[in-house]
Motif scaffolding. Sequence first.
Motif, PDB file in Angstrom:
ATOM      1  N   HIS A 343       0.829  -1.201   0.000  1.00 51.38           N
ATOM      2  CA  HIS A 343       0.000   0.000   0.000  1.00 51.38           C
ATOM      3  C   HIS A 343       0.866   1.255   0.000  1.00 51.38           C
ATOM      4  O   HIS A 343       0.560   2.235  -0.694  1.00 51.38           O
ATOM      5  N   ALA A 344       1.929   1.255   0.787  1.00 46.83           N
ATOM      6  CA  ALA A 344       2.813   2.424   0.835  1.00 46.83           C
ATOM      7  C   ALA A 344       3.463   2.674  -0.522  1.00 46.83           C
ATOM      8  O   ALA A 344       3.621   3.822  -0.941  1.00 46.83           O
ATOM      9  N   LEU A 345       3.829   1.594  -1.229  1.00 43.67           N
ATOM     10  CA  LEU A 345       4.440   1.732  -2.554  1.00 43.67           C
ATOM     11  C   LEU A 345       3.457   2.343  -3.538  1.00 43.67           C
ATOM     12  O   LEU A 345       3.821   3.215  -4.339  1.00 43.67           O
ATOM     13  N   GLU A 346       2.210   1.913  -3.498  1.00 43.66           N
ATOM     14  CA  GLU A 346       1.208   2.456  -4.414  1.00 43.66           C
ATOM     15  C   GLU A 346       0.903   3.919  -4.101  1.00 43.66           C
ATOM     16  O   GLU A 346       0.746   4.744  -4.999  1.00 43.66           O
ATOM     17  N   ASN A 347       0.844   4.281  -2.812  1.00 43.71           N
ATOM     18  CA  ASN A 347       0.619   5.677  -2.448  1.00 43.71           C
ATOM     19  C   ASN A 347       1.768   6.560  -2.926  1.00 43.71           C
ATOM     20  O   ASN A 347       1.558   7.696  -3.369  1.00 43.71           O
ATOM     21  N   TRP A 348       2.982   6.048  -2.816  1.00 46.29           N
ATOM     22  CA  TRP A 348       4.164   6.775  -3.309  1.00 46.29           C
ATOM     23  C   TRP A 348       4.079   6.978  -4.815  1.00 46.29           C
ATOM     24  O   TRP A 348       4.321   8.078  -5.325  1.00 46.29           O
ATOM     25  N   ARG A 349       3.715   5.940  -5.557  1.00 45.77           N
ATOM     26  CA  ARG A 349       3.604   6.039  -7.015  1.00 45.77           C
ATOM     27  C   ARG A 349       2.511   7.026  -7.412  1.00 45.77           C
ATOM     28  O   ARG A 349       2.692   7.861  -8.296  1.00 45.77           O
ATOM     29  N   LYS A 350       1.380   6.969  -6.725  1.00 44.50           N
ATOM     30  CA  LYS A 350       0.255   7.839  -7.065  1.00 44.50           C
ATOM     31  C   LYS A 350       0.609   9.306  -6.798  1.00 44.50           C
ATOM     32  O   LYS A 350       0.292  10.184  -7.605  1.00 44.50           O
ATOM     33  N   ALA A 351       1.273   9.589  -5.679  1.00 53.36           N
ATOM     34  CA  ALA A 351       1.659  10.971  -5.369  1.00 53.36           C
ATOM     35  C   ALA A 351       2.633  11.507  -6.415  1.00 53.36           C
ATOM     36  O   ALA A 351       2.554  12.682  -6.810  1.00 53.36           O
ATOM     37  N   SER A 390       6.186  16.795 -17.799  1.00 54.86           N
ATOM     38  CA  SER A 390       4.831  16.946 -18.319  1.00 54.86           C
ATOM     39  C   SER A 390       4.369  15.621 -18.907  1.00 54.86           C
ATOM     40  O   SER A 390       5.181  14.824 -19.379  1.00 54.86           O
ATOM     41  N   ASP A 391       3.049  15.403 -18.891  1.00 53.04           N
ATOM     42  CA  ASP A 391       2.456  14.139 -19.364  1.00 53.04           C
ATOM     43  C   ASP A 391       3.138  12.954 -18.690  1.00 53.04           C
ATOM     44  O   ASP A 391       3.529  11.978 -19.335  1.00 53.04           O
ATOM     45  N   LEU A 392       3.266  13.036 -17.383  1.00 51.23           N
ATOM     46  CA  LEU A 392       4.005  12.038 -16.613  1.00 51.23           C
ATOM     47  C   LEU A 392       3.198  10.745 -16.499  1.00 51.23           C
ATOM     48  O   LEU A 392       1.994  10.764 -16.270  1.00 51.23           O
ATOM     49  N   ASP A 393       3.895   9.611 -16.669  1.00 48.44           N
ATOM     50  CA  ASP A 393       3.277   8.294 -16.495  1.00 48.44           C
ATOM     51  C   ASP A 393       4.296   7.390 -15.813  1.00 48.44           C
ATOM     52  O   ASP A 393       5.448   7.315 -16.241  1.00 48.44           O
ATOM     53  N   LEU A 394       3.873   6.735 -14.741  1.00 49.40           N
ATOM     54  CA  LEU A 394       4.774   5.897 -13.958  1.00 49.40           C
ATOM     55  C   LEU A 394       4.128   4.535 -13.755  1.00 49.40           C
ATOM     56  O   LEU A 394       3.026   4.443 -13.208  1.00 49.40           O
ATOM     57  N   ARG A 414      10.410  -3.354 -11.181  1.00 50.74           N
ATOM     58  CA  ARG A 414      10.731  -2.661 -12.430  1.00 50.74           C
ATOM     59  C   ARG A 414       9.942  -1.360 -12.474  1.00 50.74           C
ATOM     60  O   ARG A 414       8.740  -1.346 -12.230  1.00 50.74           O
ATOM     61  N   GLN A 415      10.621  -0.270 -12.785  1.00 49.02           N
ATOM     62  CA  GLN A 415       9.988   1.041 -12.854  1.00 49.02           C
ATOM     63  C   GLN A 415      10.116   1.586 -14.272  1.00 49.02           C
ATOM     64  O   GLN A 415      11.218   1.748 -14.782  1.00 49.02           O
ATOM     65  N   GLU A 416       8.976   1.879 -14.893  1.00 53.01           N
ATOM     66  CA  GLU A 416       8.955   2.467 -16.233  1.00 53.01           C
ATOM     67  C   GLU A 416       8.410   3.881 -16.118  1.00 53.01           C
ATOM     68  O   GLU A 416       7.245   4.082 -15.789  1.00 53.01           O
TER      69      GLU A 416
END
Length: 448
Positions: A343-351, A390-394, A414-416
Amino acid sequence: MDPRMKPHILCPTALAVIIAPLATPLSAQPLDCMIQPHQIVQVGTAVPGVIEQLTVERGDFVTRGQVVAQLNAGVERAQLTVARERAAQVGEVQAAVGSRELADRELVRAKDLHGQEFVSGAYLDKARAEAEVASGRTAQAEERRRQASREVELAAAQLAQRTIRSPIDGVVVERYLSPGEYVDQKPVVRIASIDPLRVDVLVPAAAFGRVQVGDRGVVVPELFNQLKHEATVSVVDRVIDAASNTFRVRLELPNPGRQLPAGLRCKVDLGASLLASANSAPAPSADAARASRPRAVTADAAAPTTLPPAMAVPAAATTRVSVDPSPKRGNSAGFDPQTAAMHALENWRKAWMLKDLDGYFSAYVPDFRGESKSTEGWRRWREERIRAASDLDLRLSDAQFDVLGPDRVKVDFRQEFRAAHLHADNRKTIVFVFDDGRWLIEEERVQR
């Protein structure tokens, strides 16, 4: 610890039941969102030079075409003056025209004399050649004068390059340099367009197809007055992010008078479209409900952990659990360390995706500094990078969770990362630590 008690973990179905409220589409409730500037421009210069004057300060409103900075342009002004003087010179052209007129009259007389047989044919040929030469010299003089006019335009364009103007209407967010500093290949000021504003929201995948361009949404910024604002859906992503089981929706929020600031967290209610999506979800059968009841199993017989749809960071994740005889300590929701880290990883990605800087930095331990010399330096560096994207996607995938203890979890994944002018695809390792009731990032490194 009582020796009769064995450490145990919950089976996948029990885990899904525990986090079902998080996996259920938040259809009837407002969704978290972020209010962003409609456009952010890093205003620079096409030519290097020394800043002579800055006409704006941070917080100033500017209009399109307004001068924001002036480079030292003494040489360019002098070149323009010389070019204008050269273009204004008419003596050469007048002399060439006079020579051509004289040569034309001589040719006319030569023709008359040759017709009366007073001069030879050679004399006539000579007069004709002199007239042609005089005509050519006149054409050359006129071409040089036209070239001088073009040089005036060139000198004026070079001088104009020393004047830095705002390309948009907006507000000055940052002023990077001061008069007297040398600038080359770096921005002078950053300007944000805040009318209209842009609202980014991540919507559960269950609502895909229910949100259409042109739909209306009610946005409530996190301000003391809690006023509601109406926004219009302008973009709906056509690709679901498998990592979070969400898709991104962008709304356009009018901001007359530029009273509403950008960078605010907010809540958005997309109305009946999401409510219909929630009501259309089939109710679980009695057999499915019985099958989802928690069953305790020993660590020796534990099944592989299955991630809930809303938190499916790794589509095919593997888990390496280091069994610890001490009780597992999770977050306030009672999750075990792996699920809490998930959950912490997903919150970090979303922020990060929503450019929620407060949420992003709060995901780290207070003294985190990465590879910088200080926490403040790391935060400034990360803020500049995130704001500029701009137009950021993670997207995160192929995650492996290694539970190091009751208060520490290591995640390899893996981080894209995609932005307007950047694409990075690499492996990353993050270590979460349980600190003061929250799971925070203690260590972060890219596997090069």
